[in-house]
Design an enzyme around this catalytic site. Structure first.
Site, PDB file in Angstrom:
ATOM      1  N   TYR A   1     -56.079  -4.860  -0.123  1.00  0.00           N
ATOM      2  CA  TYR A   1     -55.852  -5.582  -0.332  1.00  0.00           C
ATOM      3  C   TYR A   1     -57.542  -5.985  -1.834  1.00  0.00           C
ATOM      4  O   TYR A   1     -57.847  -6.099  -2.000  1.00  0.00           O
ATOM      5  CB  TYR A   1     -55.988  -6.996  -0.255  1.00  0.00           C
ATOM      6  CG  TYR A   1     -55.649  -8.019  -0.506  1.00  0.00           C
ATOM      7  CD1 TYR A   1     -54.151  -8.423  -0.735  1.00  0.00           C
ATOM      8  CD2 TYR A   1     -56.406  -8.817  -0.234  1.00  0.00           C
ATOM      9  CE1 TYR A   1     -53.661  -9.529  -1.497  1.00  0.00           C
ATOM     10  CE2 TYR A   1     -55.842 -10.496  -0.981  1.00  0.00           C
ATOM     11  CZ  TYR A   1     -54.751 -10.660  -1.392  1.00  0.00           C
ATOM     12  OH  TYR A   1     -54.387 -11.514  -2.192  1.00  0.00           O
TER      13      TYR A   1
ATOM     14  N   ASP B   1     -63.498  -1.955  -6.271  1.00  0.00           N
ATOM     15  CA  ASP B   1     -62.911  -3.472  -5.429  1.00  0.00           C
ATOM     16  C   ASP B   1     -64.492  -4.129  -4.640  1.00  0.00           C
ATOM     17  O   ASP B   1     -64.063  -3.435  -3.578  1.00  0.00           O
ATOM     18  CB  ASP B   1     -62.193  -3.335  -4.748  1.00  0.00           C
ATOM     19  CG  ASP B   1     -61.760  -5.417  -4.360  1.00  0.00           C
ATOM     20  OD1 ASP B   1     -62.713  -5.643  -4.729  1.00  0.00           O
ATOM     21  OD2 ASP B   1     -60.651  -5.474  -4.480  1.00  0.00           O
TER      22      ASP B   1
ATOM     23  N   LYS C   1     -66.972 -13.384  -4.244  1.00  0.00           N
ATOM     24  CA  LYS C   1     -67.166 -13.602  -3.009  1.00  0.00           C
ATOM     25  C   LYS C   1     -68.879 -14.605  -3.238  1.00  0.00           C
ATOM     26  O   LYS C   1     -69.120 -15.066  -3.790  1.00  0.00           O
ATOM     27  CB  LYS C   1     -66.934 -13.189  -1.845  1.00  0.00           C
ATOM     28  CG  LYS C   1     -65.605 -13.298  -1.754  1.00  0.00           C
ATOM     29  CD  LYS C   1     -65.005 -12.172  -0.337  1.00  0.00           C
ATOM     30  CE  LYS C   1     -63.479 -12.071   0.090  1.00  0.00           C
ATOM     31  NZ  LYS C   1     -62.582 -13.772   0.648  1.00  0.00           N
TER      32      LYS C   1
END
Length: 423
Positions: free
Chosen positions: A142, A237, A265
């Site tokens: 994702y 990613d 994050k």
């Protein structure tokens, strides 16, 4: 959980599903989510007064501990000077310098506000740089809720059994090719057919959105070689893994350097901040020096930048030793119980998943063979025992560098007790 239940009822009247991100709704595990009132170090506290050892850590964003004093002070001092200017600041230059110094692939970097923005702009840049349209992604990875990458997504999409998403135009979805994780031959096969039209491969070097699944030996190296052979770009990613599994992320851990990297994050220290960067010749294609447009009013927000800098400053060698020690303690405690119950455990540093299947999966198809109903029972037992876990089998757990001593013992005891409860 009376107050949490009432808040959920209120929320459902004004927010779709009562939550601002779907997985928070607890649909995969049942019951009502606790509404959180505050957090400190390794604990979160809900509005009903219950405390939980937090093994979600805001889905990986919190690595220095909740309400970390240095992070809070840095953010507060920045906010006093003004929350946003829409103009350059010294702080964003300093943060960019830190990112460039730590992440092997990044020579220049752009700050944005979310991981979704980072992957979206990285893909636009890759298409512009190569003059090609096709993107290859990994089944179950994702990369944010934008149109190009909701095909074959894991995580929340998998939790709700959604194959993609309505609203994504079929021609756009057709520009995304999907192959399994840890399958170098499948990657070679798709390039043999479409190689001259593929702009980039985007992947999580350690899958985190199908549960924590590390790369098989040689897999990342093979993907790197294939993309170079066909003149395509490789995008890592590292929104989850950046600064978490190693000071330079997974690419430093495994020694494979992509062309572009997406961060999020941890880099924002719990505030809305992300980044994408890579080789200077690629990044120089971005406006204002190049023709590829990317911008954002809150990009490089001074409060988020201050929090990110204060977080990264604390991630020294001792911090990573503490993270590894806690992860190893959890793994050693759970492995015997996993063997007894026919479960498996997968971990890289401070991210891990207990899979409700006998063998640790290597890809999303194998992860989907997990017993999600039994996971839901385990999740509720852990929650009742004071341990807050991700509310989906297809999410990784994360913890902070302050998970030591009694907090670590409480986490281990709660996880082991939850396994006993599934008998």
């Amino acid at each position: 959980m009376d107050r949490s239940r009432r808040l959920m009822e209120r929320a459902q009247a004004v927010i779709p599903g009562g939550v601002n991100s779907p997985v928070r709704a607890f649909r995969a595990v049942g019951g009502h989510p606790p509404f959180i009132a505050r957090a400190e170090r390794n604990h979160i506290y809900d509005v009903d007064g219950f405390a939980y050892v937090d093994l979600v850590s805001s889905w990986g964003a919190i690595i220095a501990g909740h309400a970390n004093r240095k992070v809070v002070e840095a953010a507060a001092e920045a906010a006093i000077r003004g929350s946003t200017y829409g103009a350059p600041t010294e702080g964003e230059v300093a943060l960019a310098e830190t990112i460039v110094a730590r992440v092997p692939s990044i020579e220049q970097v752009r700050l944005v506000s979310s991981g979704t923005e980072a992957t979206l702009h990285a893909i636009r840049l890759a298409r512009a740089a190569t003059g090609r349209d096709l993107i290859v992604k990994i089944d179950g990875c994702y990369h944010g809720a934008h149109d190009s990458l909701l095909v074959g997504a894991g995580s929340g999409v998998a939790t709700f059994g959604i194959p993609g998403s309505p609203g994504v135009p079929a021609p756009l979805a057709g520009l995304t090719l999907v192959v399994p994780f840890n399958d170098a031959q499948a990657m070679a096969d798709v390039f043999a057919v479409h190689g001259d039209a593929i702009a980039a491969v985007i992947l999580e070097p350690i899958a985190g959105n199908m549960g924590c699944i590390p790369p098989q030996p040689g897999y990342l190296e093979a993907v790197r070689s294939i993309t170079q052979r066909y003149g395509s770009l490789l995008i890592f990613d590292e929104v989850m893994t950046g600064f978490r599994v190693a000071p330079g992320g997974a690419q430093a851990l495994y020694g494979v350097t992509p062309d572009l990297t997406c961060l999020g994050k941890v880099v924002g220290g719990g505030f809305p901040l992300a980044a994408f960067g890579g080789r200077a010749d690629l990044m120089q294609r971005l406006a204002p020096v190049g023709p590829v447009y990317q911008g954002g009013t809150l990009s490089g927000n001074p409060v988020a930048v201050a929090a990110g800098r204060a977080t990264l400053e604390q991630l020294d060698g001792m911090a990573y030793l503490a993270l590894e020690a806690a992860g190893q303690a959890i793994e050693e405690a759970l492995l015997p119980a996993c063997a007894y119950h026919g479960l498996s455990f997968s971990r890289v540093g401070s991210m891990f998943t207990l899979f409700f299947r006998p063998d640790a999966p290597r890809n999303f198809a194998e992860a989907k063979e997990s017993d999600t109903a039994l996971f839901a029972t385990y999740f509720q037992a852990a929650l009742s025992g004071g341990v807050y876990l991700p509310c989906s089998q297809f999410e990784a757990s994360f913890f902070s560098m302050t998970l030591q001593g009694d907090d670590l013992e409480d986490a281990i005891d709660g996880l082991c007790a939850a396994l006993v409860a599934i008998d």
